[in-house]
Write a protein that holds these residues in place. Structure first.
Motif, PDB file in Angstrom:
ATOM      1  N   LYS A   1       0.807  -1.229   0.147  1.00  0.00           N
ATOM      2  CA  LYS A   1      -0.060   0.195   0.130  1.00  0.00           C
ATOM      3  C   LYS A   1       0.805   1.398  -0.020  1.00  0.00           C
ATOM      4  O   LYS A   1       2.095   1.213   0.562  1.00  0.00           O
ATOM      5  CB  LYS A   1      -0.794   0.015   1.293  1.00  0.00           C
ATOM      6  N   THR A   2       0.248   2.321  -0.542  1.00  0.00           N
ATOM      7  CA  THR A   2       1.007   3.476  -0.532  1.00  0.00           C
ATOM      8  C   THR A   2       0.101   4.492   0.158  1.00  0.00           C
ATOM      9  O   THR A   2       0.692   5.685   0.642  1.00  0.00           O
ATOM     10  CB  THR A   2       1.282   4.268  -2.068  1.00  0.00           C
ATOM     11  N   PHE A   3      -1.064   4.485   0.597  1.00  0.00           N
ATOM     12  CA  PHE A   3      -1.725   5.364   1.323  1.00  0.00           C
ATOM     13  C   PHE A   3      -1.842   4.809   2.890  1.00  0.00           C
ATOM     14  O   PHE A   3      -2.288   3.576   3.068  1.00  0.00           O
ATOM     15  CB  PHE A   3      -3.291   5.243   1.084  1.00  0.00           C
ATOM     16  N   MET A   4      -1.514   5.505   3.817  1.00  0.00           N
ATOM     17  CA  MET A   4      -1.751   5.210   5.180  1.00  0.00           C
ATOM     18  C   MET A   4      -2.242   6.192   6.088  1.00  0.00           C
ATOM     19  O   MET A   4      -2.226   7.361   5.748  1.00  0.00           O
ATOM     20  CB  MET A   4      -0.135   5.160   5.584  1.00  0.00           C
ATOM     21  N   VAL A   5      -2.951   5.703   7.093  1.00  0.00           N
ATOM     22  CA  VAL A   5      -3.416   6.462   8.215  1.00  0.00           C
ATOM     23  C   VAL A   5      -2.504   6.973   9.192  1.00  0.00           C
ATOM     24  O   VAL A   5      -1.726   6.129   9.865  1.00  0.00           O
ATOM     25  CB  VAL A   5      -4.737   5.675   8.730  1.00  0.00           C
ATOM     26  N   GLU A   6      -2.276   8.252   9.501  1.00  0.00           N
ATOM     27  CA  GLU A   6      -1.113   8.758  10.456  1.00  0.00           C
ATOM     28  C   GLU A   6      -1.811   8.974  11.802  1.00  0.00           C
ATOM     29  O   GLU A   6      -1.174   8.859  12.678  1.00  0.00           O
ATOM     30  CB  GLU A   6      -0.515   9.796   9.910  1.00  0.00           C
ATOM     31  N   ALA A   7      -2.936   9.530  11.791  1.00  0.00           N
ATOM     32  CA  ALA A   7      -3.860  10.125  12.795  1.00  0.00           C
ATOM     33  C   ALA A   7      -5.098  10.166  12.671  1.00  0.00           C
ATOM     34  O   ALA A   7      -5.440  10.426  11.635  1.00  0.00           O
ATOM     35  CB  ALA A   7      -3.037  11.216  13.419  1.00  0.00           C
ATOM     36  N   VAL A   8      -5.877   9.949  13.678  1.00  0.00           N
ATOM     37  CA  VAL A   8      -7.251   9.959  13.616  1.00  0.00           C
ATOM     38  C   VAL A   8      -8.061  10.732  14.823  1.00  0.00           C
ATOM     39  O   VAL A   8      -7.117  10.592  16.179  1.00  0.00           O
ATOM     40  CB  VAL A   8      -8.173   8.836  13.476  1.00  0.00           C
ATOM     41  N   GLY A   9      -8.753  11.353  14.918  1.00  0.00           N
ATOM     42  CA  GLY A   9      -9.520  11.963  16.120  1.00  0.00           C
ATOM     43  C   GLY A   9     -11.098  12.232  15.489  1.00  0.00           C
ATOM     44  O   GLY A   9     -11.525  11.971  14.364  1.00  0.00           O
ATOM     45  N   PRO A  10     -11.904  12.963  16.628  1.00  0.00           N
ATOM     46  CA  PRO A  10     -13.077  13.411  16.228  1.00  0.00           C
ATOM     47  C   PRO A  10     -13.273  14.470  14.920  1.00  0.00           C
ATOM     48  O   PRO A  10     -12.529  15.406  15.024  1.00  0.00           O
ATOM     49  CB  PRO A  10     -13.740  13.968  17.291  1.00  0.00           C
TER      50      PRO A  10
END
Length: 147
Positions: free
Chosen positions: A30-39
């Motif tokens: 994969k080339t797309f990554m989730v780095e951070a999440v929040g509301p």
């Protein structure tokens, strides 16, 4: 939803969900990554790959559109939980500057999060290129009714 609420999914949970539901984008290599999440928030990364280039040596528009669309989807799921059938109904993107041949970073914020509709915006820039945006997008998503 209060801006002080906790995210409904962690980065690890989000990555696992995306790998299952969208293996074509989030599977091996994969080339797309989730780095951070929040509301009402997500930060995504698109790893640079020369296959993303179009003539003229710029990262292609479809690559940046995928980053924006995916980022808004992740921000929605971070806020409401794993709802695979939330779908894009509109995506508008403005390409502002030629991106450098390096990773792209996107910060996604939801402007409105209702029971059936979410609206958000995305700022995209090239890593290590300062604060100059390479693209700005807005999107609207339909959220399916609870069953």
């Amino acid at each position: 939803m209060s801006s002080h609420a906790a995210a409904r999914m962690t980065v690890t949970e989000m990555e696992a969900f995306l790998a299952t539901e969208f293996p074509q984008v989030f599977g091996p290599g994969k080339t797309f990554m989730v780095e951070a999440v929040g509301p009402k928030f997500a930060r995504m990364r698109c790893r640079y790959d020369p296959r993303q280039l179009r003539p003229g040596g710029t990262i292609s528009g479809p690559t940046m559109m995928t980053l924006a669309d995916t980022g808004l989807y992740v921000a929605i799921l971070a806020s409401i939980g794993p709802v695979a059938l939330a779908v894009t109904t509109n995506l508008n993107i403005n390409f502002l500057k030629k991106p450098a041949q390096r990773d792209l970073v996107a910060e996604c914020r939801l402007i409105k999060l209702g029971k059936r509709l979410a609206v958000g915006e995305v700022a995209i820039w090239s890593e290590r290129e300062g604060d100059d945006l390479v693209a700005h997008a807005t999107g609207t998503y339909s959220i399916p009714p609870e069953r």
